[in-house]
Design a protein around this motif. Structure first.
Motif, short mmCIF file in Angstrom:
data_model
loop_
_atom_site.label_atom_id
_atom_site.label_comp_id
_atom_site.label_asym_id
_atom_site.label_seq_id
_atom_site.Cartn_x
_atom_site.Cartn_y
_atom_site.Cartn_z
N LEU A 198 0.82 -1.21 0.00
CA LEU A 198 0.00 0.00 0.00
C LEU A 198 0.85 1.26 0.00
O LEU A 198 0.45 2.29 -0.57
N TYR A 199 2.03 1.19 0.62
CA TYR A 199 2.84 2.39 0.75
C TYR A 199 3.46 2.83 -0.57
O TYR A 199 4.04 3.92 -0.65
N ARG A 200 3.35 1.99 -1.58
CA ARG A 200 3.79 2.43 -2.91
C ARG A 200 2.75 3.36 -3.55
O ARG A 200 3.05 4.07 -4.50
N ALA A 201 1.52 3.34 -3.00
CA ALA A 201 0.45 4.16 -3.57
C ALA A 201 0.06 5.33 -2.67
O ALA A 201 -0.48 6.32 -3.15
N THR A 202 0.32 5.21 -1.38
CA THR A 202 -0.05 6.27 -0.46
C THR A 202 0.79 6.14 0.80
O THR A 202 1.44 5.10 1.01
N GLY A 203 0.77 7.17 1.63
CA GLY A 203 1.47 7.10 2.90
C GLY A 203 0.51 6.89 4.04
O GLY A 203 -0.70 6.67 3.85
N LYS A 204 1.04 6.98 5.25
CA LYS A 204 0.24 6.87 6.47
C LYS A 204 -0.15 8.28 6.92
O LYS A 204 0.71 9.15 7.08
N PRO A 227 13.56 12.28 11.01
CA PRO A 227 14.23 11.69 9.84
C PRO A 227 14.13 10.17 9.79
O PRO A 227 14.22 9.58 8.71
N THR A 228 13.95 9.54 10.93
CA THR A 228 13.89 8.07 10.95
C THR A 228 12.50 7.53 10.60
O THR A 228 12.33 6.32 10.44
N ASP A 229 11.50 8.39 10.51
CA ASP A 229 10.15 7.94 10.20
C ASP A 229 10.05 7.44 8.76
O ASP A 229 10.78 7.92 7.87
N GLU A 230 9.15 6.51 8.54
CA GLU A 230 8.92 5.97 7.20
C GLU A 230 7.45 6.04 6.85
O GLU A 230 6.59 5.75 7.67
N HIS A 231 7.20 6.45 5.60
CA HIS A 231 5.87 6.38 4.98
C HIS A 231 4.85 7.34 5.59
O HIS A 231 3.67 7.23 5.27
N LEU A 232 5.27 8.26 6.46
CA LEU A 232 4.31 9.22 6.99
C LEU A 232 4.02 10.28 5.93
O LEU A 232 4.92 10.74 5.23
N ALA A 233 2.76 10.66 5.83
CA ALA A 233 2.38 11.64 4.81
C ALA A 233 1.15 12.41 5.26
O ALA A 233 0.20 11.82 5.78
N ARG A 234 1.17 13.72 5.04
CA ARG A 234 0.02 14.53 5.44
C ARG A 234 -1.23 14.13 4.67
O ARG A 234 -2.34 14.24 5.19
N ASP A 235 -1.06 13.67 3.45
CA ASP A 235 -2.22 13.30 2.63
C ASP A 235 -2.42 11.79 2.56
O ASP A 235 -3.13 11.29 1.69
#
Length: 792
Positions: free
Chosen positions: A435-441, A449-457
């Motif tokens: 799923l993270y290839r299409a959207t983030g969390k 900087p160590t966070d992964e896949h976080l996204a405002r949208d």
């Protein structure tokens, strides 16, 4: 945003109109609780005008009416798209009153017009046999929230606001509800609300001071402590306090205007100026007396402003002349002759603040999500199916394969933004990381900087609260979108009560022609009981399925796909379905691939069927025994048992039956997916032993099939609360679900076989004994188990 300009004060004319609307709503709320005749008091009240059973909740109704009145004003004046979630849904009289006043109720139910006759019907039907519930319910126009079970209002409101950028969702939170765990967690939802792509939520914390019989915690906090608490949650509270109607109206209008202007400013800053700082969203703290404008004292005891006003303040109206006198004085205190004309229609002044058409809170399409729902673009399954040259020749993680399909759905809805996946911090753990290839969390709080896949949208929403996941998704679905809830199987129980309410909502909605179908609530339960060998007993509980199958048969569906391709087929069906609660139980660990996509589709369409390639029937006679299975691990154990029987007892005619749709075990009369007796008898036989390996508690299968002719021959193995931290195969051995135990069951139950196959039975028992010693010495399962593959 504290520098937002002060809104203009209400004019005397505006104040009078707002007060007239509020008084009219209060009058209608009281009338619904008490009256079955004489709705406009055209003559003195008599005991015969009073309902014989007085039911309803008055205490919260004046506050709800106040919010409704003032929300009407800002919606009309500012052209806002709005939805309101009424947390104190037990204040049904208030929401019904406002729907009737604005006309949406009469449009939905033409037999309750805005006339004297219609007002009489509105009153009599409330909490009356053959009428409407006392709580806000599916029957209530403009509602997506029942509210009888407290705790879920705010999470529903945020779910409704997600991906609806033009929507303002006001949510009234009662101070009793604010004491619940789910509501306390819900304040954190503001860390997941994207001011660019989502709408806004305006919480209104209504502090009227009391629950049924006790004071409320938040109402008794010192104001400074309450303010610190709410600011700590990330809100910027506005306070409205008082018991003088004119003063409260002016303060409430100012708070509403200020809140809306701050929300608009935050959204403009994010959408036009690229501001990424998380807003401190406004909220309103409304402190008014419980039972405001009702009887101040009854039988010498204080009522208004106390817990005694919670439900029916005057309980003896039919028998006590003083109570009857007080009721009439109470009703006349609203001056109904100023509010309704001679025919019972609301006056122009009463309706001055009411918006028109779909802007009315009772007519908003956001509260009838089927009006907004679009078909979900599910990619072709062929793009994601695994190749199966022969059964059991390869293995895949079913949920990882499903993750590819969900990635495709997420990508296809990138512009539409009407699909979300929610879960408690387990998306990657459950092998759905594609799923993270299409959207983030979704995430609006601080990032490192160590966070992964976080996204405002982002449109994957993870929070370690199953209550929030469930509530967000319910609010999202009820307002016209699609979604999936992925969870560890054992912890789905946390939302048992929430799904109860959603199922009841769907069942009732199906009987209302004006409510259009919504997308189904889909659960993916994985990290399941048989592969929680590493986490141990606390993580081993397959009982959510039992809970679901107790509920309304027309709404609930349960699927146990045995491999990757059947999971794809089931998921495709569930994602496209409407008005169901679909529970899919599937493992995340590599599992043998048994069926091609074409075979999987046919098998899932049947829901249950014989796997001819797995048995040893030749078609010339009935089988000697049926091996049934439901679930991925039970299926593997049954096939391993069939393999052993083929080698050790080749003369035995064995039929293997796999069940994907567990409701197929029920009679057709009890569930739409149930099998007619003739079909069940053909598949399982009427008189041959059936050894059934089931994913969950074995007594569920007995309960589903107890009326079948062959039930006396049905022997079910499943989970029986024997769990610990151990090896995967030891889990099935501990619960007598293993292949060796199944072979022993066959030998024990096929007539005459016990004597002839005593050596085989003894060999099976010996392997189980050897297994126990082996795992304690080596820490892993026997080589013949770990290295087993289907050879049939």
């Amino acid at each position: 945003m504290s520098d937002t300009h002060t809104p203009p004060a209400l004019s005397d004319q505006e104040l009078a109109a707002l007060d007239a609307h509020w008084r009219a709503a209060n009058y209608l709320a009281v009338g619904q609780i008490y009256l079955m005749a004489n709705p406009l008091l055209t003559r003195p009240l008599t005991p015969e005008d009073i309902k014989p059973r007085l039911l309803g909740h008055w205490g919260t109704s004046p506050g709800l009416n106040l919010v409704h009145t003032h929300l009407n004003r800002v919606v009309k004046d500012r052209g806002i798209e709005a939805l309101c979630v009424w947390g104190p849904g037990h204040g049904g009289p208030a929401v019904l009153a406002n729907a009737w006043l604005e006309g949406s109720y009469s449009e939905t139910y033409p037999d309750v017009p805005r006339t004297t006759e219609g007002m009489g019907r509105l009153f009599k039907q409330f909490s009356f046999p053959g009428g409407v519930p006392s709580h806000v319910a599916p029957e209530t126009p403009g509602s997506i929230h029942e509210g009888g079970e407290l705790g879920y209002a705010l999470t529903h409101a945020y779910g409704a606001a997600f991906d609806h950028p033009g929507l303002l969702v006001t949510c009234v939170v009662g101070d009793g509800e604010a004491e619940t765990g789910p509501l306390a967690a819900s304040w954190h939802s503001d860390k997941f609300l994207d001011p660019v792509h989502d709408g806004a939520v305006l919480p209104v914390l209504h502090l009227n001071g009391y629950k049924i019989a006790n004071p409320t915690v938040l109402a008794r906090l010192p104001e400074e402590e309450l303010d610190q608490l709410l600011r700590g949650y990330g809100h910027d509270p506005l306070y409205v306090t008082g018991d003088d109607p004119a003063t409260v109206h002016r303060a409430m209008a100012g708070a509403m205007d200020t809140a809306v202007e701050r929300i608009t400013a935050y959204q403009r800053a994010a959408r036009e100026d690229g501001v990424t700082e998380r807003p401190r969203w406004p909220m309103i703290v409304l402190r008014t007396p419980k039972g405001w404008t009702g009887p101040k004292e009854v039988d010498g005891l204080p009522v208004e402003g106390t817990w005694r006003s919670h439900q029916v303040p005057l309980s003896g109206v039919r028998d006590n002349p003083e109570h009857l006198r007080q009721l009439e004085a109470w009703l006349r205190s609203y001056r109904p002759e100023e509010l309704f004309d001679a025919d019972g229609r609301p006056t122009e002044q009463v309706l001055a603040c009411v918006p028109e058409g779909t802007a009315r809170l009772g007519s908003t399409p956001y509260a009838n999500g089927g009006l907004l729902l679009r078909d979900l673009p599910v990619p072709p399954l062929e793009d994601h199916a695994v190749r199966v040259d022969r059964p059991g020749s390869a293995s895949h993680s079913p949920t990882q394969v499903l993750g590819g399909l969900l990635e495709g759905v997420m990508a296809a809805t990138a512009e539409r933004r009407d699909f979300r996946v929610v879960g408690p911090d387990e998306t990657a753990s459950n092998r759905l990381q594609a799923l993270y290839r299409a959207t983030g969390k979704a995430w609006q709080a601080q990032t490192l900087p160590t966070d992964e896949h976080l996204a405002r949208d982002g449109r994957v929403a993870e929070v370690l609260s199953e209550h929030l996941c469930q509530g967000w998704l319910e609010g999202y679905l009820l307002t016209g979108r699609h979604g999936l809830f992925s969870s560890y199987e054992a912890f789905a129980h946390i939302v048992d009560s929430m799904v109860n309410q959603h199922i009841k909502w769907l069942r009732t909605s199906r009987r209302l022609p004006w409510r259009l179908p919504i997308a189904s609530l889909n659960y993916l339960l994985t990290s399941h009981v048989w592969r929680q060998d590493h986490n141990g007993f606390s993580h081993q509980d397959p009982g959510f399925v039992d809970h679901i199958l107790n509920k309304s048969p027309e709404v609930v569906r349960v699927y146990l796909p045995p491999d990757a391709n059947t999971l794809l087929s089931v998921a495709d069906h569930a994602l496209r379905s409407r008005d169901y609660v679909n529970v899919i139980v599937a493992g995340k660990q590599p599992t043998f691939d048994w069926l091609t996509l074409e075979e999987a589709r046919a098998h899932c369409a049947r829901g249950a069927g014989a796997w001819e390639w797995a048995g040893t029937e030749d078609g010339s006679r009935e089988p000697d025994v049926v091996l049934g299975c439901a679930g991925d691990v039970p299926t593997q154990e049954v096939l391993a048992a069939a393999d052993l029987l083929r080698r050790h007892l080749p003369e035995l005619a064995v039929r293997v039956v796999n069940v994907v749709d567990i409701a197929r075990m029920l009679p057709h009369e009890e569930h739409p997916h149930g099998m007619p007796d003739s079909e069940y008898d053909a598949l399982f036989t009427r008189d041959k032993p059936v050894i059934f390996a089931y994913h969950g508690y074995p007594w569920l299968i007995h309960r589903l099939a107890y009326r079948r002719a062959g039930h006396a021959n049905l022997h079910v193995r499943g989970y029986k609360e024997e769990g610990t931290t151990t090896t995967p195969f030891d889990m099935v051995v501990r619960n007598d679900l293993d292949r060796y135990r199944l072979v022993m069951d066959v030998i024990d139950r096929v007539p005459g076989l016990g004597v002839r196959a005593v050596a085989v039975r003894q060999a099976m028992a010996d392997v189980r004994t050897r297994h126990h010693a082996w795992i304690r010495e080596h820490g892993v399962d026997l080589p013949e188990v770990e290295e087993w593959s289907w050879s049939g």
